[in-house]
Motif scaffolding. Structure first.
Motif, mmCIF file in Angstrom:
data_model
loop_
_atom_site.group_PDB
_atom_site.id
_atom_site.type_symbol
_atom_site.label_atom_id
_atom_site.label_comp_id
_atom_site.label_asym_id
_atom_site.label_seq_id
_atom_site.Cartn_x
_atom_site.Cartn_y
_atom_site.Cartn_z
ATOM 1 N N ASP A 114 91.921 8.124 -2.410
ATOM 2 C CA ASP A 114 92.820 7.407 -3.324
ATOM 3 C C ASP A 114 93.932 6.659 -2.588
ATOM 4 N N GLY A 115 93.989 6.792 -1.264
ATOM 5 C CA GLY A 115 94.967 6.042 -0.478
ATOM 6 C C GLY A 115 96.376 6.589 -0.498
ATOM 7 N N SER A 116 96.608 7.721 -1.141
ATOM 8 C CA SER A 116 97.976 8.232 -1.246
ATOM 9 C C SER A 116 98.530 8.659 0.109
ATOM 10 N N ALA A 117 97.690 9.287 0.933
ATOM 11 C CA ALA A 117 98.164 9.725 2.247
ATOM 12 C C ALA A 117 98.446 8.528 3.148
ATOM 13 N N ALA A 118 97.595 7.500 3.076
ATOM 14 C CA ALA A 118 97.819 6.300 3.886
ATOM 15 C C ALA A 118 99.109 5.605 3.468
ATOM 16 N N ALA A 119 99.345 5.510 2.161
ATOM 17 C CA ALA A 119 100.575 4.875 1.683
ATOM 18 C C ALA A 119 101.801 5.654 2.141
ATOM 19 N N SER A 120 101.719 6.978 2.088
ATOM 20 C CA SER A 120 102.843 7.809 2.516
ATOM 21 C C SER A 120 103.087 7.677 4.014
ATOM 22 N N ALA A 121 102.001 7.650 4.796
ATOM 23 C CA ALA A 121 102.149 7.503 6.246
ATOM 24 C C ALA A 121 102.765 6.155 6.591
ATOM 25 N N GLY A 122 102.311 5.095 5.920
ATOM 26 C CA GLY A 122 102.887 3.780 6.161
ATOM 27 C C GLY A 122 104.364 3.738 5.818
ATOM 28 N N ARG A 123 104.722 4.378 4.725
ATOM 29 C CA ARG A 123 106.133 4.410 4.304
ATOM 30 C C ARG A 123 106.981 5.135 5.349
ATOM 31 N N THR A 124 106.469 6.257 5.845
ATOM 32 C CA THR A 124 107.197 7.014 6.864
ATOM 33 C C THR A 124 107.416 6.174 8.113
ATOM 34 N N TRP A 125 106.373 5.461 8.544
ATOM 35 C CA TRP A 125 106.510 4.609 9.719
ATOM 36 C C TRP A 125 107.465 3.451 9.458
ATOM 37 N N GLY A 126 107.486 2.941 8.235
ATOM 38 C CA GLY A 126 108.434 1.882 7.910
ATOM 39 C C GLY A 126 109.870 2.349 8.079
ATOM 40 N N HIS A 127 110.160 3.550 7.574
ATOM 41 C CA HIS A 127 111.504 4.111 7.754
ATOM 42 C C HIS A 127 111.813 4.291 9.238
ATOM 43 N N ARG A 128 110.827 4.757 9.989
ATOM 44 C CA ARG A 128 111.058 5.023 11.410
ATOM 45 C C ARG A 128 111.324 3.724 12.174
ATOM 46 N N LEU A 129 110.555 2.690 11.888
ATOM 47 C CA LEU A 129 110.719 1.428 12.608
ATOM 48 C C LEU A 129 112.058 0.766 12.310
ATOM 49 N N ALA A 130 112.572 0.979 11.110
ATOM 50 C CA ALA A 130 113.828 0.331 10.720
ATOM 51 C C ALA A 130 115.040 1.223 10.928
ATOM 52 N N ALA A 131 114.833 2.430 11.460
ATOM 53 C CA ALA A 131 115.935 3.390 11.541
ATOM 54 C C ALA A 131 117.024 2.938 12.502
ATOM 55 N N ASP A 132 116.652 2.330 13.627
ATOM 56 C CA ASP A 132 117.645 1.892 14.611
ATOM 57 C C ASP A 132 118.135 0.506 14.216
ATOM 58 N N GLN A 133 119.028 0.464 13.248
ATOM 59 C CA GLN A 133 119.436 -0.824 12.695
ATOM 60 C C GLN A 133 120.321 -1.611 13.655
ATOM 61 N N GLU A 134 121.008 -0.925 14.574
ATOM 62 C CA GLU A 134 121.827 -1.650 15.540
ATOM 63 C C GLU A 134 120.961 -2.536 16.424
ATOM 64 N N ALA A 135 119.740 -2.062 16.734
ATOM 65 C CA ALA A 135 118.848 -2.853 17.582
ATOM 66 C C ALA A 135 118.318 -4.084 16.857
ATOM 67 N N LEU A 136 118.461 -4.117 15.531
ATOM 68 C CA LEU A 136 117.948 -5.245 14.758
ATOM 69 C C LEU A 136 118.954 -6.384 14.663
ATOM 70 N N GLY A 137 120.153 -6.165 15.172
ATOM 71 C CA GLY A 137 121.161 -7.214 15.124
ATOM 72 C C GLY A 137 121.818 -7.291 13.755
ATOM 73 N N GLY A 138 122.637 -8.320 13.594
ATOM 74 C CA GLY A 138 123.360 -8.486 12.340
ATOM 75 C C GLY A 138 122.528 -9.205 11.304
ATOM 76 N N GLY A 139 123.207 -9.798 10.362
ATOM 77 C CA GLY A 139 122.512 -10.520 9.308
ATOM 78 C C GLY A 139 122.289 -9.661 8.092
ATOM 79 N N THR A 140 121.675 -10.263 7.101
ATOM 80 C CA THR A 140 121.427 -9.566 5.851
ATOM 81 C C THR A 140 120.302 -8.555 6.020
ATOM 82 N N ALA A 141 120.163 -7.702 5.022
ATOM 83 C CA ALA A 141 119.084 -6.715 5.059
ATOM 84 C C ALA A 141 117.722 -7.403 5.083
ATOM 85 N N LEU A 142 117.595 -8.520 4.367
ATOM 86 C CA LEU A 142 116.320 -9.240 4.357
ATOM 87 C C LEU A 142 116.026 -9.849 5.725
#
Length: 240
Positions: A114-142
Motif C-alpha cells: 500500500d506504499g505506507s512504509a515508503a511514504a513514511s520513509a520518504g517523509r523521514t528523509w525529507g525532515h533529515r535533509l532539511a534539518a540543517d537549515q543554516e547550511a541552506l542559507g537565508g531566504g524564504t522557506a520556499l
C-alpha cells in the motif's frame, strides 16, 4: 568463556576491548598507513616490536581482508625479490548499483503493497535533509525548499494560477528506477517533498504527486496554506 578454578575468581573481560591478536593487527595496519611507500616484513616487525613471523602472519591476514596489498620488490640485483606490503585495497572491480537499486525497489514493493512504509520513509528523509537549515542559507522557506531539492539532484519550478499551485519537476535523479517502479520511487519522492516542507515550515501542503503527468515532467500539487481562510471563531459558551 572463562571458567573459574577453585580459589580463583573468573577474570573480567570487557567485550569492547580488542583481543591481543586484533590489537597487534591494528598496530600493523597503523604501521602501513604511516609508511609513505611499501615496506618489507622485517621493517614492519621492527617498528611494531613483533617477531618477523608474527608480523608476516598479520600482514597476510590484512591482505586477505582487503586492507593491504602485497607486491614483489623490483630488484635489479639477482636473487629472490623481497615481498613488500602497503596500505590500501586492490583496484575495485565493477559495481552494479543499478541492479541493487532495482532489487531493493522490488523488495519494497512486495513488502509494502500500500506504499505506507515508503511514504513514511520518504517523509523521514525529507525532515533529515532539511534539518540543517543554516547550511541552506537565508531566504524564504520556499527558497530553502528549492535548495534542498536541488542538492538532492532535482530541478523544479513552481507555478500558480486560478486553479491552484503546482511544482513542475523537470529533472528527477531517480528517473531510471522511477520508470520501472513508480509505485515505490514516486511514493518515496512524495514523502520526501512533504517531509522537507514540514521541516522548513513552508507555507504549502504537498497534496499529491503525478508521475510523468506530461512528457518529461512530473507534477506535484501544492496547496497554499498561507492564504487559507481562518477558522470561524468559536462562539462563547452560554452562561446559565
Amino acid at each position: 568463556m572463562a571458567i573459574a578454578r577453585p580459589g580463583h575468581p573468573v577474570p573480567h573481560t570487557d567485550p569492547t576491548t580488542p583481543s591481543p591478536p586484533r590489537r597487534r593487527r591494528a598496530e600493523v595496519l597503523a604501521c602501513l598507513k604511516a609508511s609513505a611507500s611499501p615496506v618489507p616484513v622485517a621493517e614492519v616487525a621492527q617498528r611494531t616490536g613483533l617477531h618477523v613471523n608474527t608480523a608476516r602472519f598479520h600482514l597476510d591476514r590484512l591482505v586477505e581482508d582487503g586492507l593491504a596489498q602485497r607486491e614483489s620488490e623490483q630488484a635489479e640485483a639477482p636473487g629472490r625479490p623481497r615481498i613488500l606490503y602497503s596500505h590500501g585495497a586492490a583496484e575495485p572491480g565493477p559495481r552494479s548499483y543499478r541492479l541493487l537499486t532495482d532489487m531493493l525497489a522490488g523488495l519494497v514493493a512486495a513488502l509494502d503493497p500500500d506504499g505506507s512504509a515508503a511514504a513514511s520513509a520518504g517523509r523521514t528523509w525529507g525532515h533529515r535533509l532539511a534539518a540543517d537549515q543554516e547550511a541552506l542559507g537565508g531566504g524564504t522557506a520556499l527558497a530553502r525548499l528549492d535548495t534542498v531539492l536541488e542538492q538532492v539532484g532535482f530541478a523544479q519550478t513552481r507555478h500558480h494560477d486560478a486553479g491552484g499551485s503546482e511544482m513542475r519537476i523537470h529533472h528527477c535523479p531517480f528517473i531510471e528506477v522511477a520508470e520501472q517502479r513508480p509505485d515505490v520511487v514516486c511514493t518515496l519522492h512524495l514523502g520526501l517533498l512533504r517531509g522537507v516542507a514540514e521541516e522548513l515550515a513552508a507555507p504549502v501542503d504537498v497534496t499529491g504527486l503525478h508521475p510523468f503527468a506530461r512528457p518529461g515532467l512530473c507534477v506535484a500539487s501544492l496547496r497554499d496554506t498561507a492564504t487559507r481562510d481562518p477558522a470561524p471563531p468559536t462562539p462563547p459558551a452560554a452562561v446559565p
